[in-house]
Design a protein around this motif. Structure first.
Motif, PDB file in Angstrom:
ATOM      1  N   PHE A 106       0.845  -1.184   0.000  1.00 17.71           N
ATOM      2  CA  PHE A 106       0.000   0.000   0.000  1.00 17.71           C
ATOM      3  C   PHE A 106       0.882   1.237   0.000  1.00 17.71           C
ATOM      4  O   PHE A 106       1.954   1.249   0.594  1.00 17.71           O
ATOM      5  N   SER A 107       0.392   2.279  -0.650  1.00 23.12           N
ATOM      6  CA  SER A 107       1.143   3.521  -0.750  1.00 23.12           C
ATOM      7  C   SER A 107       0.228   4.700  -0.427  1.00 23.12           C
ATOM      8  O   SER A 107      -0.941   4.716  -0.838  1.00 23.12           O
ATOM      9  N   LEU A 108       0.753   5.666   0.309  1.00 27.20           N
ATOM     10  CA  LEU A 108      -0.012   6.879   0.605  1.00 27.20           C
ATOM     11  C   LEU A 108      -0.291   7.607  -0.706  1.00 27.20           C
ATOM     12  O   LEU A 108       0.587   7.738  -1.543  1.00 27.20           O
ATOM     13  N   LYS A 109      -1.526   8.093  -0.886  1.00 23.88           N
ATOM     14  CA  LYS A 109      -1.870   8.812  -2.115  1.00 23.88           C
ATOM     15  C   LYS A 109      -1.411  10.267  -2.090  1.00 23.88           C
ATOM     16  O   LYS A 109      -1.305  10.898  -3.134  1.00 23.88           O
ATOM     17  N   LYS A 110      -1.163  10.794  -0.903  1.00 23.53           N
ATOM     18  CA  LYS A 110      -0.666  12.161  -0.743  1.00 23.53           C
ATOM     19  C   LYS A 110       0.543  12.105   0.185  1.00 23.53           C
ATOM     20  O   LYS A 110       0.727  11.122   0.904  1.00 23.53           O
ATOM     21  N   PRO A 111       1.330  13.149   0.209  1.00 21.06           N
ATOM     22  CA  PRO A 111       2.426  13.191   1.189  1.00 21.06           C
ATOM     23  C   PRO A 111       1.868  13.061   2.613  1.00 21.06           C
ATOM     24  O   PRO A 111       0.773  13.560   2.921  1.00 21.06           O
TER      25      PRO A 111
END
Length: 160
Positions: free
Chosen positions: A67-72
């Motif tokens: 999973f990856s953050l969509k925003k900083p």
């Protein structure tokens, strides 16, 4: 009695997993985070999938996916995560399962509403990046948000 601050276990796991992701350029595997947080990988994966549907993270497929953050991380507030996992903030101010006074003029109601409002403000002003500091080796203590809280006089008030 209810607790004044009640964040569900799933929300707690989500906040911690996102803070760990922030330390790794915004990406993490559910199994890696689950091991670090001592929760079930399938439990954490379900929570993170729920965050995919709310737009906070995106799913990374393939070898080594996760999973990856969509925003900083600095742009995602704790309130964003709490509301994504638990829904819109609860407007429940009574400490009792069944209100005993039946009035919104209750002194305890006013106190609980004030605490709720302050908690909302602290959650809104604390980012996932802020939380990630508690996992970094350079910062071994939780983020200090005490400056956001109401000051309590250190000396007793005089009687009139």
């Amino acid at each position: 009695m209810d607790r004044i601050v009640c964040i569900k276990g799933g929300t707690n796991a989500a906040l911690h997993a996102l803070a760990l992701a922030a330390l790794q350029d915004g990406a993490i595997s559910a199994s890696e985070a689950a091991a670090r947080l001592q929760v079930s990988p399938s439990y954490l994966s379900k929570i993170l999938q729920d965050l995919v549907s709310t737009g906070i993270v995106e799913s990374l497929r393939g070898f080594g996916g996760g999973f990856s953050l969509k925003k900083p991380a600095g742009e995602i507030s704790c309130l964003d995560v709490v509301e994504a996992v638990e829904g819109a903030s609860l407007e429940r101010y009574c400490l009792f399962e069944t209100p005993v006074c039946g009035s919104k003029d209750c002194a305890i109601h006013a106190l609980c509403k004030r605490l709720h409002d302050e908690l909302q403000q602290v959650l809104a002003s604390t980012s996932i990046a802020d939380l990630s500091l508690s996992f970094s080796d350079a910062h071994n203590k939780p983020v200090d948000v005490s400056s956001e809280l109401v000051e309590v006089p250190s000396e007793p008030m005089e009687s009139v």
